[in-house]
Structures are given as structure tokens and as C-alpha cells.
Design a protein around this motif. Structure first.
Motif, PDB file in Angstrom:
ATOM      1  N   ALA A   1      -4.550  11.472   7.673  1.00 51.58           N
ATOM      2  CA  ALA A   1      -3.624  11.351   6.551  1.00 51.58           C
ATOM      3  C   ALA A   1      -3.359  12.680   5.864  1.00 51.58           C
TER       4      ALA A   1
ATOM      5  N   ALA B   1       0.828  -1.201   0.000  1.00 46.95           N
ATOM      6  CA  ALA B   1       0.000   0.000   0.000  1.00 46.95           C
ATOM      7  C   ALA B   1       0.863   1.252   0.000  1.00 46.95           C
ATOM      8  N   VAL B   2       0.371   2.300  -0.670  1.00 49.47           N
ATOM      9  CA  VAL B   2       1.067   3.591  -0.599  1.00 49.47           C
ATOM     10  C   VAL B   2       0.919   4.144   0.815  1.00 49.47           C
ATOM     11  N   PRO B   3       1.794   5.080   1.210  1.00 50.29           N
ATOM     12  CA  PRO B   3       1.778   5.510   2.615  1.00 50.29           C
ATOM     13  C   PRO B   3       0.417   5.973   3.117  1.00 50.29           C
ATOM     14  N   SER B   4      -0.333   6.721   2.301  1.00 55.39           N
ATOM     15  CA  SER B   4      -1.583   7.258   2.844  1.00 55.39           C
ATOM     16  C   SER B   4      -2.585   6.136   3.127  1.00 55.39           C
ATOM     17  N   LEU B   5      -2.403   4.972   2.483  1.00 57.47           N
ATOM     18  CA  LEU B   5      -3.336   3.870   2.734  1.00 57.47           C
ATOM     19  C   LEU B   5      -2.880   2.966   3.868  1.00 57.47           C
ATOM     20  N   GLN B   6      -1.684   3.233   4.378  1.00 59.90           N
ATOM     21  CA  GLN B   6      -1.197   2.370   5.468  1.00 59.90           C
ATOM     22  C   GLN B   6      -1.765   2.867   6.782  1.00 59.90           C
ATOM     23  N   SER B   7      -2.993   2.501   7.046  1.00 63.95           N
ATOM     24  CA  SER B   7      -3.645   3.019   8.234  1.00 63.95           C
ATOM     25  C   SER B   7      -4.677   2.014   8.695  1.00 63.95           C
TER      26      SER B   7
END
Ligand code: HEM
Lengths: 327, 466
Positions: free
Chosen positions: A259, A123-129
Motif C-alpha cells: 500500500a 473502506a478507504v483505498p489503502s484498506l481495500q486489500s
């Protein structure tokens, strides 16, 4: 080089096959009401749905990547949830007859989702949540509930316009030949005791009358639930979808706050989700009014589904914004 | 005097009638929808020139004059939301409360589509007690009232849930209040800080020093080709807030930091560039000691020329000599634009450490890149209210949709001769009759069979609701 198929891809093929066969069986059941077709279609629906959920779990186990962050995974969940919600309704309210439409749509969305399968992608950083883990399933489930509502709204409208058609036509040849007594007789023989038959006669008298005179289409139409019952099914499906999309928007806002810094930025996805929310909210409000409940609210439900699908797929595919994660 | 009062009253009545109409509210929502669609279609918050290049001049002018370039903050937009809230308030007081919380009053039982009458053996008091016990045992809340000497029973289920709508509406109002607080008191902005440099945030006066910035990008072979997937962006910063004590923080996407109540987010990154500028072979310190960000320019003294550092290219494809898609720094270059007398004289892709000649003895060499990190910050004191409003709203929705308030009107009448009473029952719900029909029939069937001795079966009326 032989083509190499992984376990999860194989499961996906099984699910698609179940849906396709199940859709065929249940569509035939819709038109013929042969019980064996339902007895074939219903287990296929259940098997396809179970396989799909298992597939998502297997994929997660294999890749350790939350599988819902691209269109492949989310469309897969969408079709699985649509079928799951439908199965719940079918069991609870005896509605298997509509399953062919739900399964056919699930199969189409799933097949389309498969075209977005890009293999394993972190996942791209903004989706790593962790919000991704709650937000996506909730929103997708709300769309699934709206799909079920959409199918029943369509059936409602078919029956509604058929009723109109039969009531605007001079009643069939028997009446024209001057034997209205038959008609009255058929009517009077129905006892007002709350049987299905009585409800249909009250609900769609023109269809009931045409059926009593042997019109095959009308006879088939009387095998559908009453308009009132169909309307309540739609209401119940939206009553699942609307709280879900509300929670979905709220969790999305909470995630955006984390984010991007702002919980609401009018990005196209957010705006489209809000529009969907408002259409279904309008449905709920109009549904409280007697003269809107039925014909008009079911059109609102259809509009709502169009909005939801635009929000889901249209925005991802046509409009770029913070939410277009399709790469 | 009296005339003005009554015309005021009439105006007030008109306003209340209009705003109390659900269709009017739907209309307001439609207008809101149109504005919002404009906001999605027309790019927001751009310079005027952007609109003039995207649209014909009259349309561009109209867009700007109407505030459609910043529509979500335009008076139209705020106004329509205000009208929606007003309509919500009027509806709540004029429609929802009266409709949802009906008073206890007698009804004509057989005029209500869901009705039944059941004969029960026994005297009036005995039957009444039995009826009450029946409903009470099934969780109905019983109340009795006398109207004109006639005793009425009212049995309610989920009566509390009649307030679900009010709760949902209240949630919406709380959210609106929360967003207004941000509008009045909050602020936001962004700051891009070069590695090793310091910046002051204007609103909070916090001082940020960027110690380092790092990004991770993974090349991934997918079915449709190579994709460079960002995996991580991390800034290490030293921040001096109100306390005056510098503190170290790590800022990542999805992991903002909180300094004195303002949140700071990792939002972007980029490459600053130091150029070596020489004149007749001698380094010109004033121009060479600056670090330029993408879009910054250098004016060459004594000439009409301006050089713009347009863009950083992390990797130049060795074969084609063109910028490649790889965002990792392998063979970096810069795109430089030369302007002479304000108009573009051409662009060049200049690899790091290669000089280009600008004429009259001037040379420029992209020398060294410096990462910068972009932060967004936001102070929003309305967030707790918005959060509470959201929870209240969802609670209201769930209450409204999953707890169906129903009311039974019960009347027990003694028959003149026999030791029998007729129990008349009618049911209403907040969502029409259809939704309760099955339950009503089941309830009455149960009721009939539980009233001993099993009397004659219930008489249902045809539910004319259909
Ligand atoms: C301009 C804005 C609004 C107006 C004028 C309005 C008005 C109304 C009215 C009059 C009713 C009661 C209908 C009846 O009982 O006959 C109602 C019901 C309801 N409202 Fe609103 N409302 C608005 C916005 C909202 C919003 C934003 C929400 C979202 C939380 C909401 C949620 C509900 C719910 C859940 C019901 C109950 C529906 C049902 O029982 O099926 N309303 N509204």
C-alpha cells in the motif's frame, strides 16, 4: 420516529447482555465457589461469544464490507476472541474461576467499541486489500491472548503478595499461644502425593498454614491454582499471543509494502507493535530464567498488556499517523 | 608478549561475559526502546527550521546535532541494533547451544525435582528391555550409554525442537541482513506528475507520462455527520523503462506496478493550477503558461510582490463563502498568499475565473486546474531475505512454544536378593519442571501399571521445584 434497531445491532445487545450477566455470575463464583454460579456463567460466556461471531458474519452479509476495519468492528472481534481464547483455556485447564474478569473486560471493550459504530462505511483505498482480511484478525487475536495472560498475571500477583503477607506476619494467634504443634500437625497430615492440596502447601506454605488455622481469606486463596500453575497458564497464553503478533507484524509489513511502498516506516502503530512484541519477547526470555520466572515475569506480562492496549487504542485515538483510520 | 595476550584474552572474556548475559540484552533493548520513543515523539525528517519553531533553541540544536531528526538512520540507532545482534550471536553460542543441547551424562536421579522410582519384577536385562519398549511405543527416542560401568538410558521427546530457539534467532538475523541490504543498495523517492506531463525518475531513468488521474469520493451520512470517504485513486501512465519501449500501466492504491524491479505506488494527488496573468490588460505568456503546484510562487516583474498558490479548495460553501469539507470539485477556489518584500501581506480565497488586482496594472486570475498524481517508488533488493527471515522466525517461535523437549534419565538397578529391579526415572525440560509435572505423573502412573506384575506403586519424591 421510533428508534430502528437492525439485526446486527440487536445481536450486539444480546452479546453485551450475556457478557454482563456472565461476568456477574462468574465474579460471584470467583469469590464464593458456588458451583451453580459457574454453571450459569459459563454458558452465558459461550452464548455471548457465539452471538458476537454470528454478529460479525451477519454484518458482513448485510453490508458486504469487511467489518473489522474500524474500531467498532475490531473491538468487537477483540472481545469475542478474548472470550473465545479464555473459554478454550477454561475448558482445557479448568479455569472458569477467572472468567468474570475476562468477561467484564470483554464487556467494557465491546461497549466502548459500540460508541464507534458509524453505520456502514466503505473502506478507504489503502484498506481495500486482502491483507486487511488476514492482518487485522491476527493482530486482534494476539491482543486477546495477551488479555487472557494479563488476567492470570493479576491473579498470580494477588496470590503471590498474599503469600508474602502471610509469611511476613507472625503466624496467627494459635502459634502465638504456643501451640506450634498444631501447625506442624497440619503440615504433616498432607501427603506428598501430588494432590492439589499438597502442591498448594509446597507452593504457598504461608497461605496453607493460615488456612489450616481457619483464616477465611487464606482458605479462599487456597482454592486458586498454585502459583506454578498460574504462571504456566500465563506462559501458555503468551505462547499463543507472541507468534500471533509476530505473524501480525509480518502481514502488516507485507501489506504496507503493497500500500505504501515500504514494509517498515516507523509509523507510530508499527513502532508500538514492535514495542509490544519486544516486551513479550523479553517475557519469554526472562521466563527461561529461574530467578525471573514468577513474580517478575508476571509484571512483564502486565507491562506487555499495557503496551498492547496503547498500541491498539492509544495510537488510534491519540496519535495520528498512517494507521489512524478512525477518520 | 604473553602479558598482552592474556590481557587481550581477559578483555575478550569480559566482552563475551557481558554480551552473553540475557539481562544485558534486555538492557540493550530498553535503550533501543528509548531511542525509538524519541523517534515517535520527535517528528522525523523535517527541516531544521521546523525544530526551531517547535522546541526551544538549545533543545532544537541538540536534536539536530545528535541526529534525532533522522534517528532511524543515526549512528546511535544503527549502533544499538548492531550491539543487539552481537549480543544475540554471543548468547546463541555461549548460552543457547550449551543449555539447549545438553550432552548425555549421568545424573543424581533423586536430586532432580521430577523423579520417581518403581520396582519391577524381572532380571536386569528383561526389565531394561521392557522399559525401553514402554517408552519407545510412546514416541520417545531411546539412547543407552555406559558411564563407569553403569548403564544409563536416555529417553528424549521432541529432541529436534531443542533447535527451535536457534531457528528463531536465525530468523531475526536473516531479517537484519535483509534490511542491511536495503540500507546498502536500495533507494526510494517520490515524484508528482501533472496530467499530460512527463517526468524522469532520477535513479532508474524510467520515463513516466501521466495520461490521466481519477479519484472517487463518496459522501456518506454517518451517525456523527457527513463523511467524504475516498473510494479509489487511479493513475493511467505510460512508462518507458530499460527496454526503451513505452508501456501502459494502471496504478492504484494497493496495486503497485513493477518496472525493471523497482516498485511504483499510488501515494497522493493534488491540483495544479494555471493562472492568467495580465499587465495593463495584456496577457503575459511567460507567467501564464506555467502550471503551479501547491506551494509554488510567481514573482511579479518590476515589483516587490510574490504570489504564492498556497492551496486548492475544491468546494466553497455557497452560504458561508468559506472552504467546505467536501473534497470533490464543485465550486473550486484557490487560496493565494501575497508576499511583499518577503513578508506576508495577507491571504485571499479566490474563486476560479475571478481576477484579483495586484496594483500597478497587474492582475491574476486562477484559470484552470490540472490534477497531478503523486507516486512513491522503492527499490529494495533485501525483501526476499526479510521475507524468508520472517518465516524462519515464526517457525522458530512455534517450534519453541509448542514442542516441549523433555529428557528422561533412566537407571535400572537389580535388587540384591529378589528377582526385582528398581527403575529410577528423572525428567528435565527446557522450561523448568513445573510445566512437565502433570505429564510426568501421568507417564509414571501409566508406566507403573504397565509393568507386570503390578508391583508396589511408584514412589514420587516431593518435587522441591516449588
Ligand atoms: C539480543 C537479542 C537476543 C538474545 C541475547 C537472546 C538470547 C536468548 C537466550 C540466551 C535464550 C535461551 C534461554 C535458555 O534456554 O536458557 C533465548 C531463548 C529464546 N529466544 Fe532469544 N535472544 C534474543 C533475541 C531473540 C529474538 C529477536 C527472538 C525472536 C524470534 C528470540 C526468540 C527466542 C525464543 C523463542 C526462545 C525460547 C524461549 C522459550 O523456550 O520459552 N530471541 N534467547
Amino acid at each position: 420516529m421510533g428508534s430502528h434497531i437492525s439485526v446486527d445491532e440487536l445481536m450486539m445487545i444480546v452479546a453485551l447482555a450475556c457478557y454482563t450477566l456472565g461476568a456477574l455470575a462468574l465474579l460471584m463464583f470467583f469469590f464464593t465457589r458456588e458451583d451453580w454460579l459457574r454453571n450459569l456463567g459459563a454458558p452465558l460466556a459461550i452464548a455471548g461469544c457465539v452471538t458476537q461471531f454470528a454478529q460479525l458474519i451477519v454484518r458482513y452479509e448485510l453490508t458486504h464490507i469487511w467489518p473489522l476495519l474500524n474500531l467498532y468492528g475490531s473491538l468487537s472481534l477483540f472481545s469475542a476472541m478474548s472470550v473465545a481464547i479464555f473459554i478454550g483455556f477454561a475448558i482445557r485447564y479448568k479455569l472458569w474461576f477467572a472468567g468474570g474478569f475476562v468477561l467484564a473486560m470483554a464487556a467494557i471493550f465491546l461497549a466502548y467499541g459500540v460508541t464507534w459504530n458509524e453505520g456502514t462505511m466503505p473502506a478507504v483505498p489503502s484498506l481495500q486489500s486482502y491483507w486487511a482480511k488476514v492482518h487485522v484478525p491476527i493482530v486482534v487475536s494476539s491482543y486477546a491472548a495477551f488479555l487472557v495472560a494479563f488476567v492470570f498475571s493479576c491473579i498470580y500477583l494477588v496470590k503471590y503478595y498474599a503469600e508474602r503477607h502471610y509469611s511476613s506476619r507472625p503466624a496467627g494467634p494459635l502459634v502465638a499461644a504456643g501451640t506450634p504443634a498444631n501447625f506442624a500437625g497440619a503440615h504433616a497430615s498432607v501427603s506428598y502425593s501430588g494432590t492439589e492440596q499438597a502442591k498448594i502447601t509446597r507452593d504457598t506454605p504461608a497461605i496453607a498454614a493460615a488456612a489450616a488455622m481457619g483464616n477465611p481469606t487464606a482458605t479462599w486463596l487456597t482454592s486458586l491454582p498454585t502459583l506454578a500453575q498460574l504462571d504456566i497458564v500465563v506462559y501458555r497464553a503468551i505462547a499463543i499471543g507472541l507468534p500471533l503478533i509476530s505473524i501480525g507484524i509480518i502481514t502488516g509489513a507485507a501489506w504496507a509494502k503493497e500500500a505504501w511502498g515500504a514494509y517498515w516506516q516507523w509509523d507510530p502503530k508499527e513502532t508500538a507493535a514492535l514495542a509490544t512484541w519486544i516486551v513479550y519477547l523479553a517475557y519469554m526470555h526472562l521466563h527461561t530464567r529461574n530467578n525471573w520466572r514468577g513474580l517478575r515475569t508476571n509484571w512483564v506480562s502486565i507491562l506487555g498488556f499495557a503496551t498492547a492496549i496503547f498500541c491498539y487504542l492509544g495510537v488510534n485515538i491519540w496519535i495520528s499517523g498512517l494507521h489512524s483510520y478512525k477518520m | 608478549m604473553i602479558a598482552t595476550r592474556s590481557s587481550l584474552d581477559a578483555a575478550y572474556d569480559n566482552v563475551v561475559r557481558t554480551f552473553g548475559n540475557v539481562l544485558f540484552a534486555v538492557l540493550l533493548f530498553l535503550v533501543w526502546g528509548v531511542f525509538t520513543i524519541i523517534g515517535v515523539v520527535v517528528d522525523q525528517g523535517k527541516d531544521a527550521s521546523a525544530y526551531f519553531s517547535a522546541y526551544p533553541a538549545p533543545i532544537a540544536r541538540a536534536l539536530i546535532r545528535l541526529g534525532f531528526d533522522n534517528i532511524y538512520h543515526s549512528p546511535w540507532y544503527v549502533g544499538i541494533i548492531g550491539l543487539i545482534l552481537l549480543s544475540l550471536a554471543v548468547c546463541t553460542f555461549k548460552r543457547v547451544i550449551p543449555a539447549r543441547l545438553p550432552p548425555l551424562r549421568p545424573v543424581k536421579i533423586d536430586k532432580i525435582p521430577l523423579n520417581a522410582s518403581v520396582s519391577v519384577r524381572g532380571d536386569e536385562a528383561g526389565v531394561r528391555a521392557k522399559v525401553e519398549a514402554f517408552f519407545r511405543n510412546r514416541g520417545w527416542h531411546i539412547r543407552n550409554r555406559e558411564f563407569d560401568g553403569v548403564e544409563w538410558g536416555f529417553a528424549d521427546k521432541h529432541n529436534w525442537a531443542r533447535r527451535g530457539v536457534l531457528i528463531a534467532h536465525l530468523g531475526f538475523v536473516i531479517i537484519a541482513a535483509g534490511t542491511t541490504i536495503y540500507w546498502a543498495k536500495g533507494f526510494s523517492g517520490d515524484a508528482a506528475i501533472l496530467t499530460g506531463q512527463t517526468a524522469e525518475i532520477p535513479q532508474t531513468h524510467a520515463i513516466f507520462h501521466l495520461d490521466s488521474f481519477r479519484y472517487t469520493i463518496a459522501p456518506i451520512a454517518t451517525k456523527s455527520g457527513m463523511v467524504y470517504q475516498p473510494i479509489d485513486y487511479v493513475s493511467h501512465v505510460t512508462v518507458t523503462g530499460k527496454s526503451g519501449v513505452p508501456k501502459n500501466y494502471t496504478v492504484r492504491v494497493n496495486h503497485p506496478i513493477n518496472v525493471d524491479g523497482t516498485l511504483y505506488y499510488q501515494s497522493s494527488y493534488g491540483f495544479g493550477m494555471r493562472f492568467l496573468v495580465t499587465h495593463d490588460g495584456k496577457r503575459v505568456p511567460a507567467l501564464s503558461d506555467r502550471t503551479l503546484k501547491e506551494g509554488d510562487t510567481i514573482d511579479i516583474p518590476g515589483t516587490q510582490s510574490t504570489i504564492e498558490y498556497t492551496r486548492f479548495v475544491p468546494t466553497v460553501d455557497r452560504v458561508s463563502g468559506q472552504p467546505s469539507a467536501d473534497p470533490r470539485v464543485n465550486d473550486p477556489a484557490t487560496v493565494l498568499n501575497l508576499f511583499v518584500g518577503g513578508s506576508s501581506a495577507g491571504a485571499a480565497l479566490v474563486p476560479l475565473h475571478s481576477a484579483i488586482d495586484l496594483g500597478r496594472g497587474w492582475q491574476i486570475t486562477p484559470n484552470r486546474y490540472v490534477l497531478y498524481s503523486g507516486f512513491q517508488y522503492r527499490y529494495d533488493p533485501g525483501i526476499p531475505l526479510v521475507g524468508i527471515g520472517a518465516l524462519v522466525l515464526v517457525a522458530g517461535l512455534i517450534i519453541s512454544f509448542y514442542f516441549l523437549p523433555a529428557r528422561l534419565y533412566v537407571r535400572v538397578e537389580a535388587e540384591a536378593h529378589a528377582q526385582t529391579c528398581t527403575v529410577g526415572l528423572a525428567a528435565t525440560t527446557v522450561k523448568g519442571y513445573d510445566i512437565f509435572e502433570t505429564q510426568f505423573r501421568e507417564l509414571i502412573a501409566e508406566f507403573t501399571s504397565s509393568m507386570e506384575p503390578p508391583g508396589p506403586s511408584a514412589h514420587f519424591s516431593p518435587a522441591e521445584a516449588y
